[in-house]
Design a protein around this motif. Structure first.
Motif, mmCIF file in Angstrom:
data_model
loop_
_atom_site.group_PDB
_atom_site.id
_atom_site.type_symbol
_atom_site.label_atom_id
_atom_site.label_comp_id
_atom_site.label_asym_id
_atom_site.label_seq_id
_atom_site.Cartn_x
_atom_site.Cartn_y
_atom_site.Cartn_z
ATOM 1 N N GLY A 1 4.389 -3.554 7.287
ATOM 2 C CA GLY A 1 5.060 -3.574 5.987
ATOM 3 C C GLY A 1 5.652 -2.238 5.604
ATOM 4 N N GLY A 2 5.648 -1.264 6.546
ATOM 5 C CA GLY A 2 6.196 0.051 6.237
ATOM 6 C C GLY A 2 5.113 1.051 5.885
ATOM 7 N N LYS A 3 5.543 2.187 5.455
ATOM 8 C CA LYS A 3 4.617 3.266 5.127
ATOM 9 C C LYS A 3 3.779 2.930 3.899
ATOM 10 N N ALA A 4 2.544 3.427 3.904
ATOM 11 C CA ALA A 4 1.728 3.350 2.697
ATOM 12 C C ALA A 4 2.420 4.214 1.650
ATOM 13 N N ARG A 5 2.820 3.646 0.562
ATOM 14 C CA ARG A 5 3.644 4.350 -0.428
ATOM 15 C C ARG A 5 2.890 5.530 -1.020
ATOM 16 N N ALA A 6 3.533 6.701 -0.976
ATOM 17 C CA ALA A 6 2.899 7.892 -1.517
ATOM 18 C C ALA A 6 2.975 7.876 -3.039
ATOM 19 N N LEU B 1 -4.453 7.985 -10.452
ATOM 20 C CA LEU B 1 -4.207 7.649 -9.055
ATOM 21 C C LEU B 1 -4.647 6.237 -8.715
ATOM 22 N N GLY B 2 -5.379 5.590 -9.614
ATOM 23 C CA GLY B 2 -5.853 4.236 -9.352
ATOM 24 C C GLY B 2 -6.971 4.234 -8.333
ATOM 25 N N ASP B 3 -7.202 3.063 -7.716
ATOM 26 C CA ASP B 3 -8.318 2.971 -6.774
ATOM 27 C C ASP B 3 -7.926 3.328 -5.342
ATOM 28 N N TYR B 4 -6.616 3.549 -5.112
ATOM 29 C CA TYR B 4 -6.156 3.999 -3.795
ATOM 30 C C TYR B 4 -4.839 4.736 -3.972
ATOM 31 N N ALA B 5 -4.734 5.911 -3.363
ATOM 32 C CA ALA B 5 -3.490 6.663 -3.473
ATOM 33 C C ALA B 5 -3.354 7.636 -2.318
ATOM 34 N N VAL B 6 -2.117 7.829 -1.884
ATOM 35 C CA VAL B 6 -1.774 8.879 -0.933
ATOM 36 C C VAL B 6 -0.982 9.932 -1.700
ATOM 37 N N VAL B 7 -1.480 11.170 -1.699
ATOM 38 C CA VAL B 7 -0.755 12.257 -2.355
ATOM 39 C C VAL B 7 -0.349 13.265 -1.290
ATOM 40 N N LEU B 8 0.831 13.828 -1.429
ATOM 41 C CA LEU B 8 1.397 14.703 -0.415
ATOM 42 C C LEU B 8 1.129 16.159 -0.763
ATOM 43 N N GLY B 9 0.518 16.863 0.161
ATOM 44 C CA GLY B 9 0.206 18.267 -0.061
ATOM 45 C C GLY B 9 -0.893 18.724 0.873
ATOM 46 N N SER B 10 -1.465 19.888 0.577
ATOM 47 C CA SER B 10 -2.522 20.476 1.396
ATOM 48 C C SER B 10 -3.777 20.656 0.562
ATOM 49 N N ILE B 11 -4.928 20.460 1.175
ATOM 50 C CA ILE B 11 -6.198 20.588 0.468
ATOM 51 C C ILE B 11 -6.345 21.977 -0.139
ATOM 52 N N VAL C 1 -8.690 8.483 -2.236
ATOM 53 C CA VAL C 1 -7.502 9.309 -2.430
ATOM 54 C C VAL C 1 -7.268 10.114 -1.161
ATOM 55 N N CYS C 2 -6.078 9.983 -0.596
ATOM 56 C CA CYS C 2 -5.726 10.671 0.646
ATOM 57 C C CYS C 2 -4.833 11.870 0.337
ATOM 58 N N ILE C 3 -5.189 13.021 0.882
ATOM 59 C CA ILE C 3 -4.301 14.184 0.829
ATOM 60 C C ILE C 3 -3.703 14.355 2.216
ATOM 61 N N GLU C 4 -2.399 14.236 2.297
ATOM 62 C CA GLU C 4 -1.709 14.244 3.587
ATOM 63 C C GLU C 4 -0.473 15.134 3.500
ATOM 64 N N GLN C 5 -0.297 16.015 4.458
ATOM 65 C CA GLN C 5 0.934 16.798 4.499
ATOM 66 C C GLN C 5 2.090 15.876 4.830
ATOM 67 N N GLU C 6 3.235 16.159 4.220
ATOM 68 C CA GLU C 6 4.339 15.201 4.289
ATOM 69 C C GLU C 6 4.805 14.932 5.709
ATOM 70 N N GLU C 7 4.835 15.964 6.570
ATOM 71 C CA GLU C 7 5.321 15.739 7.926
ATOM 72 C C GLU C 7 4.412 14.792 8.696
ATOM 73 N N TYR C 8 3.093 14.895 8.478
ATOM 74 C CA TYR C 8 2.165 13.978 9.130
ATOM 75 C C TYR C 8 2.254 12.586 8.507
ATOM 76 N N TYR C 9 2.443 12.532 7.212
ATOM 77 C CA TYR C 9 2.593 11.254 6.519
ATOM 78 C C TYR C 9 3.760 10.463 7.089
ATOM 79 N N GLN C 10 4.887 11.143 7.322
ATOM 80 C CA GLN C 10 6.071 10.466 7.838
ATOM 81 C C GLN C 10 5.845 9.936 9.246
ATOM 82 N N VAL C 11 5.122 10.703 10.070
ATOM 83 C CA VAL C 11 4.912 10.311 11.465
ATOM 84 C C VAL C 11 3.859 9.219 11.593
ATOM 85 N N PHE C 12 2.689 9.427 10.996
ATOM 86 C CA PHE C 12 1.547 8.575 11.284
ATOM 87 C C PHE C 12 1.508 7.302 10.454
#
Length: 283
Positions: A78-83, A96-106, A61-72
């Motif tokens: 195939g495009g962005k890893a779907r949040a 969240l299943g076995d893999y997920a990107v969630v947008l926010g801060s730890i 499970v990835c916690i990523e701030q949205e601005e970094y998610y959009q850039v990196f």
């Protein structure tokens, strides 16, 4: 152990433009173990194919701030890893299943994710976290009682290029960036903003000088913590373990003396990054 039938690490380096991230993964695998684990990645979103197929994690499970998610994630095949959605919306880690990107801060980790992970993993993110003490508390809360933390982060503020200046091109096409030698080492620690601005006016135009000073000293991109600051935060946290210096850059003796004079209480300026391998303190 990584899946021996999976593609080699060189494939992930080329396909996903990964370098230091793979070194961090290998270090984490050796020091805290990733295979078969439930892993919370803080401040990033490594590709599913790498963590699932190569390292064989049970959940990532990835916690990523949205601005970094959009850039990196822009260059991911195939495009962005779907949040999955917002961190605040998580009610059940199983959803969240076995893999997920969630947008926010730890720092905003919801109680639903407390005690849900075996490993907290982070690479090149800790230098960007401002509420660092709270962030460590939340990472500890995310772990099981025998969980582990692994992080590699660089360049830190006290290092020779710790200002993290993004690429800025002036009117003459001259490029300034922390990734090249356009600025003298440790300049952000050797000068205050007005001093740097005056120096830059001899190198470039006023608009570029103003941008550089802003990003170096005032933007929210980095937290500007020294080595000693990180050590104190960890000492006050629920974690115990090793915090080691990585990739040292020699500081000439005269500059060392000057930096110590300009920054009383700080003496460690050579490490470019730090590696943390931690476990929870016994209660």
């Amino acid at each position: 152990m990584p899946d021996q039938s999976a593609k080699p690490l060189s494939y992930y380096a080329t396909t996903y433009n990964l370098s230091y991230q793979l070194d961090a993964c290998e270090q984490a695998q050796a020091k805290v173990g990733l295979s078969g684990k439930r892993v919370l990645e803080v401040g990033g979103s490594l590709p599913r194919e790498l963590v699932k197929d190569y390292y064989g994690v049970s959940q990532w499970v990835c916690i990523e701030q949205e601005e970094y998610y959009q850039v990196f994630n822009a260059g991911v095949p195939g495009g962005k890893a779907r949040a999955w959605g917002a961190l605040s919306d998580v009610q059940d880690p199983a959803a969240l299943g076995d893999y997920a990107v969630v947008l926010g801060s730890i720092e905003d980790l919801p109680p639903a994710l407390y005690g849900a992970f075996d490993v907290v993993f982070s690479v090149a993110a800790f230098e960007h976290i401002h509420k660092f003490g709270l962030a460590l508390e939340k990472m500890a809360a995310a772990l099981t009682s025998d969980g582990r933390l692994f992080s590699f982060f660089a360049p830190i503020w006290s290092s020779f290029r710790g200002h993290h200046l993004p690429e800025i091109k002036d009117s003459r096409g001259q490029v300034f960036s922390f990734k090249n030698d356009s600025l003298p080492p440790w300049i952000h620690l050797r000068m205050r903003p007005p001093q740097l601005y005056a120096w830059l006016l001899q190198q470039t135009d006023s608009q570029t000088a103003g941008q550089i000073v802003y990003y170096m000293y005032h933007s929210s991109l980095i937290n500007r913590l020294f080595v000693e600051d990180y050590a104190r935060y960890f000492a006050a946290s629920p974690f115990t373990g090793d915090l080691s210096c990585e990739y040292e850059q020699h500081v000439p003796p005269d500059l060392q003396q000057k930096l110590e004079s300009l920054h009383p209480g700080y003496k460690i300026f050579s490490p470019i990054g730090l590696q943390a391998v931690m476990r929870l303190r016994a209660s």
